[in-house]
Design a protein around this motif. Structure first.
Motif, short mmCIF file in Angstrom:
data_model
loop_
_atom_site.label_atom_id
_atom_site.label_comp_id
_atom_site.label_asym_id
_atom_site.label_seq_id
_atom_site.Cartn_x
_atom_site.Cartn_y
_atom_site.Cartn_z
N ASN A 186 -32.55 62.28 -19.92
CA ASN A 186 -32.29 63.45 -20.75
C ASN A 186 -31.83 64.66 -19.95
O ASN A 186 -31.70 65.76 -20.52
CB ASN A 186 -33.54 63.81 -21.55
CG ASN A 186 -33.81 62.82 -22.65
OD1 ASN A 186 -32.89 62.27 -23.26
ND2 ASN A 186 -35.08 62.55 -22.91
N GLN A 187 -31.56 64.50 -18.67
CA GLN A 187 -31.12 65.62 -17.85
C GLN A 187 -29.76 66.14 -18.28
O GLN A 187 -28.89 65.37 -18.68
CB GLN A 187 -31.05 65.21 -16.37
CG GLN A 187 -32.39 65.00 -15.73
CD GLN A 187 -33.23 66.27 -15.72
OE1 GLN A 187 -32.83 67.28 -15.16
NE2 GLN A 187 -34.38 66.19 -16.35
N THR A 188 -29.56 67.45 -18.19
CA THR A 188 -28.25 68.03 -18.47
C THR A 188 -27.27 67.71 -17.34
O THR A 188 -26.06 67.76 -17.56
CB THR A 188 -28.34 69.55 -18.68
OG1 THR A 188 -28.96 70.15 -17.54
CG2 THR A 188 -29.13 69.88 -19.94
N CYS A 241 -42.45 70.54 -12.39
CA CYS A 241 -42.42 69.35 -13.24
C CYS A 241 -43.75 69.29 -13.96
O CYS A 241 -44.68 70.02 -13.65
CB CYS A 241 -42.23 68.09 -12.41
SG CYS A 241 -40.66 68.01 -11.58
N PHE A 261 -39.70 65.62 -15.98
CA PHE A 261 -38.79 66.68 -15.58
C PHE A 261 -38.27 67.43 -16.80
O PHE A 261 -37.83 66.79 -17.77
CB PHE A 261 -37.59 66.10 -14.82
CG PHE A 261 -37.95 65.47 -13.51
CD1 PHE A 261 -38.00 66.24 -12.36
CD2 PHE A 261 -38.24 64.12 -13.43
CE1 PHE A 261 -38.34 65.66 -11.14
CE2 PHE A 261 -38.57 63.53 -12.21
CZ PHE A 261 -38.62 64.31 -11.06
N SER A 321 -37.37 61.35 -19.07
CA SER A 321 -37.03 62.71 -18.69
C SER A 321 -35.79 62.75 -17.80
O SER A 321 -35.05 63.73 -17.80
CB SER A 321 -38.21 63.41 -18.01
OG SER A 321 -38.44 62.95 -16.70
N LEU A 322 -35.53 61.68 -17.06
CA LEU A 322 -34.33 61.62 -16.22
C LEU A 322 -33.08 61.33 -17.04
O LEU A 322 -32.03 61.91 -16.80
CB LEU A 322 -34.50 60.58 -15.11
CG LEU A 322 -35.55 60.95 -14.06
CD1 LEU A 322 -35.74 59.81 -13.07
CD2 LEU A 322 -35.18 62.23 -13.35
N ASP A 371 -35.53 69.17 -19.08
CA ASP A 371 -34.15 68.68 -19.27
C ASP A 371 -33.13 69.31 -18.33
O ASP A 371 -32.15 68.67 -17.97
CB ASP A 371 -33.69 68.91 -20.72
CG ASP A 371 -34.42 68.01 -21.70
OD1 ASP A 371 -35.16 67.10 -21.28
OD2 ASP A 371 -34.23 68.22 -22.92
N ASP A 372 -33.34 70.54 -17.93
CA ASP A 372 -32.37 71.21 -17.05
C ASP A 372 -32.85 71.28 -15.60
O ASP A 372 -32.30 72.05 -14.80
CB ASP A 372 -32.06 72.61 -17.58
CG ASP A 372 -33.27 73.54 -17.53
OD1 ASP A 372 -34.41 73.07 -17.36
OD2 ASP A 372 -33.06 74.76 -17.67
N TYR A 373 -33.82 70.48 -15.24
CA TYR A 373 -34.41 70.55 -13.90
C TYR A 373 -33.35 70.40 -12.81
O TYR A 373 -33.23 71.23 -11.92
CB TYR A 373 -35.50 69.48 -13.75
CG TYR A 373 -36.21 69.56 -12.42
CD1 TYR A 373 -37.29 70.41 -12.27
CD2 TYR A 373 -35.81 68.80 -11.34
CE1 TYR A 373 -37.96 70.51 -11.06
CE2 TYR A 373 -36.47 68.89 -10.12
CZ TYR A 373 -37.55 69.74 -9.98
OH TYR A 373 -38.19 69.84 -8.77
N PHE A 374 -32.57 69.33 -12.87
CA PHE A 374 -31.60 69.08 -11.80
C PHE A 374 -30.37 69.96 -11.92
O PHE A 374 -29.74 70.27 -10.90
CB PHE A 374 -31.27 67.59 -11.70
CG PHE A 374 -32.44 66.83 -11.14
CD1 PHE A 374 -32.75 66.91 -9.79
CD2 PHE A 374 -33.25 66.07 -11.95
CE1 PHE A 374 -33.85 66.26 -9.25
CE2 PHE A 374 -34.35 65.39 -11.43
CZ PHE A 374 -34.65 65.49 -10.07
N GLU A 375 -30.04 70.42 -13.10
CA GLU A 375 -28.98 71.42 -13.22
C GLU A 375 -29.39 72.68 -12.45
O GLU A 375 -28.58 73.28 -11.73
CB GLU A 375 -28.72 71.76 -14.69
CG GLU A 375 -27.67 72.82 -14.88
CD GLU A 375 -27.47 73.20 -16.34
OE1 GLU A 375 -26.82 74.24 -16.56
OE2 GLU A 375 -27.95 72.49 -17.24
#
Length: 146
Positions: free
Chosen positions: A35-37, A137, A112, A32-33, A114-118
């Motif tokens: 794959n983050q945007t 999450c 997470f 999941s990390l 995919d756009d969690y950290f975005e």
């Protein structure tokens, strides 16, 4: 290192993941990390006395992603609630430089979006007074993603 999506500006963020016998979950977390945007700049998994395949699974990700690393830790069996996790987190923190905008302590069983950290970055950039941000999450329990 960042994929630009939307109107946010990239930020450097580091993630420290304390892990003890997380072979069932750590691959989903790391997947999941990756794959983050908005990719993390560094991810440190602190393998804390695992007796399962946690270390091997993390190493398989390290072979593909140079921004993921592993720290092996041999913590003592302390009886204070949460102390092993905090000590493991601090061990991972010791390996990082100060070239980050924010640091994340994550559990080894989180998935997470995919756009969690975005989304987190967007919140930080929307107001300079924001010092902490979070979201939702998913956790896999008994084969069910919740």
């Amino acid at each position: 290192m960042f994929i630009f999506v939307g109107n946010y500006q990239p930020m450097n963020y580091y993630i420290v993941i304390p892990a003890h016998n997380e072979a069932q979950h750590i691959a989903l977390t790391l997947e999941s990390l990756v794959n983050q945007t908005a990719l993390p700049t560094k991810v440190v998994v602190v393998n804390d006395n695992s007796t399962d395949e946690t270390e091997n699974i993390v190493n398989s990700f390290i072979e593909k992603y140079n921004w993921i690393s592993l720290v092996n830790n041999s913590s003592e069996a302390k009886h204070l609630p949460g102390s092993k996790v905090i000590l493991a987190f601090n061990k991972g923190l010791e390996t990082l430089d100060e070239n980050y905008d924010f640091i994340v302590k994550a559990d080894a069983d989180l998935i997470f979006p995919d756009d969690y950290f975005e989304t987190i970055i967007t919140h930080f950039q929307s107001d300079s007074k924001i010092g902490m941000a979070g979201g939702f999450c998913y956790v896999e329990k008994n084969g069910i993603i919740m």
